[in-house]
Scaffold this motif. Sequence first.
Motif, mmCIF file in Angstrom:
data_model
loop_
_atom_site.group_PDB
_atom_site.id
_atom_site.type_symbol
_atom_site.label_atom_id
_atom_site.label_comp_id
_atom_site.label_asym_id
_atom_site.label_seq_id
_atom_site.Cartn_x
_atom_site.Cartn_y
_atom_site.Cartn_z
ATOM 1 N N GLN A 228 43.130 70.967 59.489
ATOM 2 C CA GLN A 228 42.317 70.048 60.686
ATOM 3 C C GLN A 228 42.683 71.577 61.981
ATOM 4 O OE1 GLN A 228 43.038 66.319 62.693
ATOM 5 N NE2 GLN A 228 41.520 65.072 61.282
ATOM 6 N N LEU A 229 43.704 72.042 61.978
ATOM 7 C CA LEU A 229 43.940 73.037 62.449
ATOM 8 C C LEU A 229 43.834 74.138 62.132
ATOM 9 C CD1 LEU A 229 48.643 72.067 63.220
ATOM 10 C CD2 LEU A 229 46.259 72.159 65.207
ATOM 11 N N ASP B 104 40.529 74.488 60.560
ATOM 12 C CA ASP B 104 39.225 74.734 60.840
ATOM 13 C C ASP B 104 39.252 74.976 62.108
ATOM 14 O OD1 ASP B 104 39.407 73.960 58.206
ATOM 15 O OD2 ASP B 104 38.749 71.687 58.370
ATOM 16 N N LYS B 105 40.157 74.746 63.000
ATOM 17 C CA LYS B 105 39.645 75.035 65.119
ATOM 18 C C LYS B 105 40.189 76.396 64.616
ATOM 19 C CE LYS B 105 40.955 70.266 66.084
ATOM 20 N NZ LYS B 105 42.190 69.369 67.251
ATOM 21 N N ASP C 74 37.297 78.156 63.377
ATOM 22 C CA ASP C 74 36.550 77.963 64.743
ATOM 23 C C ASP C 74 36.634 78.870 66.103
ATOM 24 O OD1 ASP C 74 34.969 75.936 63.461
ATOM 25 O OD2 ASP C 74 35.955 74.357 64.635
#
Length: 159
Positions: free
Chosen positions: A99-100, A102-103, A106
């Motif tokens: 998740q980190l 992926d951010k 982004d």
Amino acid sequence: MISEKLQNAINEQITAEMWSANLYLAMSFYFEKEGFSGFAHWMKKQSQEEMAHAYAMADYIIKRGGTAKVDKIDIVPNGWGSPLEVFEHVYKHECHVSQLVDKLVDVAAAEKDKATQDFLWGFVREQVEEEATVQGIVDKIKKAGDTGIFFVDSQLGQR
């Protein structure tokens, strides 16, 4: 040049990677104490891999004209339960790291920094592999049960 926003975000990830390295090193120490030298070896290798990620990210920031920083690294847990509980925790942690990352992708997209997006996609792909590997270990430990745990330990010692 890398934007300040993206530089800061990657620096935060460097700290997260170093924390992960410390987490896995603490798990390695725990396993060694508990007599699981194969699991300990696997965790030590995992710790080294996380540090390699931090180094790669720092090198990338510098290559792009930015400043890599080492921030304060919080303490990690030192007490663990069964090997299954430890690896279930590792799986959850790897999902969090995914998740980190992926951010971060982004942020790179929002900053319209295609070079950094390309660099980070390598970590995205690696996280898919990390999650699958650890899920596989969890599955093996569950199937092995108490009597087969040392077989799984021995297998992971060959990493």
